[in-house]
Motif scaffolding. Structure first.
Motif, PDB file in Angstrom:
ATOM      1  N   GLY A 170       0.788  -1.220   0.000  1.00  0.00           N
ATOM      2  CA  GLY A 170       0.000   0.000   0.000  1.00  0.00           C
ATOM      3  C   GLY A 170       0.821   1.269   0.000  1.00  0.00           C
ATOM      4  O   GLY A 170       0.277   2.364   0.197  1.00  0.00           O
ATOM      5  N   PHE A 206      -0.237   4.183   2.308  1.00  0.00           N
ATOM      6  CA  PHE A 206      -1.288   5.190   2.425  1.00  0.00           C
ATOM      7  C   PHE A 206      -2.676   4.551   2.451  1.00  0.00           C
ATOM      8  O   PHE A 206      -3.678   5.238   2.620  1.00  0.00           O
ATOM      9  CB  PHE A 206      -1.188   6.217   1.292  1.00  0.00           C
ATOM     10  CG  PHE A 206      -1.513   5.686  -0.091  1.00  0.00           C
ATOM     11  CD1 PHE A 206      -2.800   5.810  -0.613  1.00  0.00           C
ATOM     12  CD2 PHE A 206      -0.536   5.091  -0.866  1.00  0.00           C
ATOM     13  CE1 PHE A 206      -3.109   5.338  -1.873  1.00  0.00           C
ATOM     14  CE2 PHE A 206      -0.830   4.615  -2.132  1.00  0.00           C
ATOM     15  CZ  PHE A 206      -2.117   4.734  -2.636  1.00  0.00           C
ATOM     16  N   PHE A 207      -2.743   3.208   2.298  1.00  0.00           N
ATOM     17  CA  PHE A 207      -3.988   2.462   2.473  1.00  0.00           C
ATOM     18  C   PHE A 207      -3.648   1.047   2.901  1.00  0.00           C
ATOM     19  O   PHE A 207      -2.498   0.603   2.764  1.00  0.00           O
ATOM     20  CB  PHE A 207      -4.829   2.455   1.184  1.00  0.00           C
ATOM     21  CG  PHE A 207      -4.256   1.572   0.094  1.00  0.00           C
ATOM     22  CD1 PHE A 207      -4.748   0.288  -0.108  1.00  0.00           C
ATOM     23  CD2 PHE A 207      -3.228   2.023  -0.729  1.00  0.00           C
ATOM     24  CE1 PHE A 207      -4.237  -0.537  -1.101  1.00  0.00           C
ATOM     25  CE2 PHE A 207      -2.702   1.208  -1.722  1.00  0.00           C
ATOM     26  CZ  PHE A 207      -3.207  -0.063  -1.908  1.00  0.00           C
ATOM     27  N   ASP A 208      -4.652   0.345   3.426  1.00  0.00           N
ATOM     28  CA  ASP A 208      -4.462  -1.033   3.874  1.00  0.00           C
ATOM     29  C   ASP A 208      -5.077  -1.964   2.824  1.00  0.00           C
ATOM     30  O   ASP A 208      -6.300  -2.039   2.699  1.00  0.00           O
ATOM     31  CB  ASP A 208      -5.135  -1.249   5.226  1.00  0.00           C
ATOM     32  CG  ASP A 208      -4.833  -2.620   5.817  1.00  0.00           C
ATOM     33  OD1 ASP A 208      -4.481  -3.542   5.051  1.00  0.00           O
ATOM     34  OD2 ASP A 208      -4.963  -2.766   7.052  1.00  0.00           O
ATOM     35  N   ASP A 243      -9.230  -2.193   2.804  1.00  0.00           N
ATOM     36  CA  ASP A 243      -9.928  -1.382   1.811  1.00  0.00           C
ATOM     37  C   ASP A 243      -8.994  -1.106   0.636  1.00  0.00           C
ATOM     38  O   ASP A 243      -8.357  -0.048   0.580  1.00  0.00           O
ATOM     39  CB  ASP A 243     -10.417  -0.072   2.428  1.00  0.00           C
ATOM     40  CG  ASP A 243     -11.324   0.712   1.492  1.00  0.00           C
ATOM     41  OD1 ASP A 243     -11.810   0.125   0.503  1.00  0.00           O
ATOM     42  OD2 ASP A 243     -11.546   1.914   1.755  1.00  0.00           O
ATOM     43  N   VAL A 274      -7.445  -0.125  -3.040  1.00  0.00           N
ATOM     44  CA  VAL A 274      -7.742   0.959  -3.973  1.00  0.00           C
ATOM     45  C   VAL A 274      -7.705   0.429  -5.399  1.00  0.00           C
ATOM     46  O   VAL A 274      -7.043  -0.569  -5.702  1.00  0.00           O
ATOM     47  CB  VAL A 274      -6.756   2.136  -3.833  1.00  0.00           C
ATOM     48  CG1 VAL A 274      -6.795   2.724  -2.439  1.00  0.00           C
ATOM     49  CG2 VAL A 274      -5.339   1.727  -4.230  1.00  0.00           C
ATOM     50  N   ASP A 294      -9.368   6.053  -5.800  1.00  0.00           N
ATOM     51  CA  ASP A 294     -10.616   5.694  -5.134  1.00  0.00           C
ATOM     52  C   ASP A 294     -10.520   4.251  -4.646  1.00  0.00           C
ATOM     53  O   ASP A 294      -9.879   3.410  -5.270  1.00  0.00           O
ATOM     54  CB  ASP A 294     -11.819   5.888  -6.053  1.00  0.00           C
ATOM     55  CG  ASP A 294     -11.700   5.138  -7.367  1.00  0.00           C
ATOM     56  OD1 ASP A 294     -10.573   4.901  -7.828  1.00  0.00           O
ATOM     57  OD2 ASP A 294     -12.736   4.792  -7.968  1.00  0.00           O
ATOM     58  N   SER A 295     -11.160   3.974  -3.511  1.00  0.00           N
ATOM     59  CA  SER A 295     -11.072   2.644  -2.910  1.00  0.00           C
ATOM     60  C   SER A 295     -12.372   1.878  -3.105  1.00  0.00           C
ATOM     61  O   SER A 295     -13.405   2.434  -3.477  1.00  0.00           O
ATOM     62  CB  SER A 295     -10.756   2.755  -1.409  1.00  0.00           C
ATOM     63  OG  SER A 295     -11.933   3.059  -0.677  1.00  0.00           O
ATOM     64  N   ALA A 300     -13.446   5.487  -0.270  1.00  0.00           N
ATOM     65  CA  ALA A 300     -12.495   6.488   0.205  1.00  0.00           C
ATOM     66  C   ALA A 300     -11.744   7.090  -0.981  1.00  0.00           C
ATOM     67  O   ALA A 300     -11.456   6.399  -1.962  1.00  0.00           O
ATOM     68  CB  ALA A 300     -11.510   5.859   1.185  1.00  0.00           C
ATOM     69  N   HIS A 312      -8.169   8.801  -1.735  1.00  0.00           N
ATOM     70  CA  HIS A 312      -6.824   9.039  -1.226  1.00  0.00           C
ATOM     71  C   HIS A 312      -6.098   9.987  -2.186  1.00  0.00           C
ATOM     72  O   HIS A 312      -6.106   9.778  -3.406  1.00  0.00           O
ATOM     73  CB  HIS A 312      -6.038   7.734  -1.119  1.00  0.00           C
ATOM     74  CG  HIS A 312      -6.633   6.740  -0.171  1.00  0.00           C
ATOM     75  ND1 HIS A 312      -6.378   6.746   1.176  1.00  0.00           N
ATOM     76  CD2 HIS A 312      -7.494   5.701  -0.385  1.00  0.00           C
ATOM     77  CE1 HIS A 312      -7.024   5.755   1.766  1.00  0.00           C
ATOM     78  NE2 HIS A 312      -7.713   5.101   0.829  1.00  0.00           N
ATOM     79  N   PRO A 349       1.132  11.677   1.398  1.00  0.00           N
ATOM     80  CA  PRO A 349      -0.334  11.661   1.451  1.00  0.00           C
ATOM     81  C   PRO A 349      -0.876  13.016   1.896  1.00  0.00           C
ATOM     82  O   PRO A 349      -0.292  13.685   2.753  1.00  0.00           O
ATOM     83  CB  PRO A 349      -0.650  10.577   2.485  1.00  0.00           C
ATOM     84  CG  PRO A 349       0.604   9.764   2.598  1.00  0.00           C
ATOM     85  CD  PRO A 349       1.720  10.714   2.342  1.00  0.00           C
ATOM     86  N   SER A 366     -14.420  10.921   1.836  1.00  0.00           N
ATOM     87  CA  SER A 366     -15.280   9.820   1.413  1.00  0.00           C
ATOM     88  C   SER A 366     -16.242  10.306   0.331  1.00  0.00           C
ATOM     89  O   SER A 366     -16.639  11.469   0.325  1.00  0.00           O
ATOM     90  CB  SER A 366     -16.071   9.294   2.611  1.00  0.00           C
ATOM     91  OG  SER A 366     -17.069   8.366   2.184  1.00  0.00           O
TER      92      SER A 366
END
Length: 378
Positions: free
Chosen positions: A196, A218-220, A224, A226, A240-241, A245, A247, A258, A263
């Motif tokens: 991520g 920056f995301f998991d 979630d 992307v 977009d996730s 979300a 990012h 980041p 949302s």
């Protein structure tokens, strides 16, 4: 009986004589060609990989204002394409096999003149480029039109660098665990990593490595994920996730930074909707608007076709409109003009639909496009 036969023979001879005379009077064929004009912001380039065989890709060049086909380019197996930032050349990044679908593999960057669409040259690259359903960011051209970057996977991951000015392959850069390429600057690129995070590679003037830095995730990806084809505006990338979300990453520096995201949902009721499709997000820089392809569905429906496009004001980070689509779409693109056009690709219907922004008025359709997967502008 003999008289009737004689009359019939005479009529047949007369008809043959008249037909021959008519053919003789036809003017000779003359081959003509015309040059394409400088692309306008409302031109759109559609990549069709040619499913289900995918052995010969094609690129359709369409005038979005007139909804008119301007020209086509042909490619190879699961090709990608790029446009030089100075609009002088178009590129197909191709793979060919000596026996059609088997045999010796050859990967090349095919170079075409942007005005005539004539083939100009090719640069052979290592036969390693990632072969998947076409994704926009498996290749990139640096903003100064100097270097082409091609993501590889064998399954080891790396990036091939082509000097477009010198027309030669200059080297390969290892990107362990990181794939795809975004090129926000003349001498750097960014790749998404499995954890991520983003790997940023600084290039020297010869196309080699000057520096590498991998930022924090920056995301998991386990909670979630992307979509991996972000909207890019200058040095900023918008991801977009699966769960809505947004990012935001600043890619201008030596390490990706980041920035505050948001949302797509304004209320609990909105959460019955999810981002979906293949090319799911678009951006119009002049109006500061972002667009996300959406549908109503539950968990893991992210590959369904979208039925609406939601419009967001990037300054306010709020939704400012919704466009209901006439035909479910798999990919979207938005022109970067003062009066933006939303383009939606309908994979099953083989067509491109156009909508006015922001009111969503349906402007028209370009049909019979094969299997359109990717769309982008000049």
């Amino acid at each position: 009986m003999r008289t009737s036969s004689t009359i019939l023979l005479f009529l047949l001879l007369a008809f043959a004589t008249l037909t021959a005379s008519a053919h003789a009077q036809l003017p000779p064929d003359e081959m003509t060609s015309r040059n394409l004009a400088e692309p306008t912001p409302d031109w759109v380039f559609i990549l069709d990989p040619g499913y289900p065989t995918s052995s010969i890709a094609k690129l359709d060049i369409i005038d979005g204002d007139a909804r008119k086909m301007l020209g086509q380019l042909s490619g190879g197996y699961l090709s990608n394409f790029e446009i030089s930032p100075d609009h002088r050349e178009y590129y197909m990044i191709d793979t060919y096999y000596s026996r059609g679908w088997r045999g010796t593999r050859t990967d090349v960057v095919s170079i075409f003149d942007a005005k005539t669409l004539n083939f100009e040259a090719e640069v052979e690259i290592p036969p390693k480029r990632i072969l998947i359903v076409p994704k926009r960011d498996t290749t990139a051209v640096t903003p100064d039109s100097r270097f082409m970057l091609i993501a590889n996977m064998t399954p080891a991951t790396s990036v091939s660098v082509v000097d477009l000015k010198a027309r030669k392959f200059v080297g390969e850069i290892d990107t362990p665990g990181c794939v795809q390429v975004l090129a926000p600057g003349a001498r750097q690129f960014s790749s998404m990593c499995a954890d991520g995070s983003i790997l940023t590679v600084q290039l020297n003037d010869a196309g080699g490595v000057k520096d590498k830095k991998q930022g924090k995730p920056f995301f998991d990806p386990n909670k979630d994920p992307v979509f991996d084809q972000p909207a890019v505006a200058g040095s900023h990338a918008y991801f977009d996730s699966y769960h809505g979300a947004i990012h935001v990453l600043d890619l201008s520096g030596a390490e990706a930074v980041p920035e505050p995201g948001w949302s797509v949902y304004a209320s609990e009721k909105d959460k019955s909707w999810r981002p979906v499709g293949w090319q799911t997000i678009g951006y119009n820089e002049k109006r500061g608007l972002m667009f996300v392809l959406m549908h109503q569905g539950g968990e893991w429906t992210h590959k369904q076709f979208g039925t609406e496009v939601w419009i967001f004001d990037l300054t306010k980070k709020t939704r400012v409109g919704r466009i209901k689509l006439r035909t479910p779409a798999y990919s979207i693109y938005v022109s970067n003009s003062d009066s933006p056009i939303l383009y939606t690709l309908s994979l099953l219907q083989s067509q491109l639909d156009e909508y006015a922004v922001p009111d969503g008025k349906h402007l028209g359709t370009v049909a019979q496009l094969g299997t359109p997967f990717l769309a982008r502008g000049p």
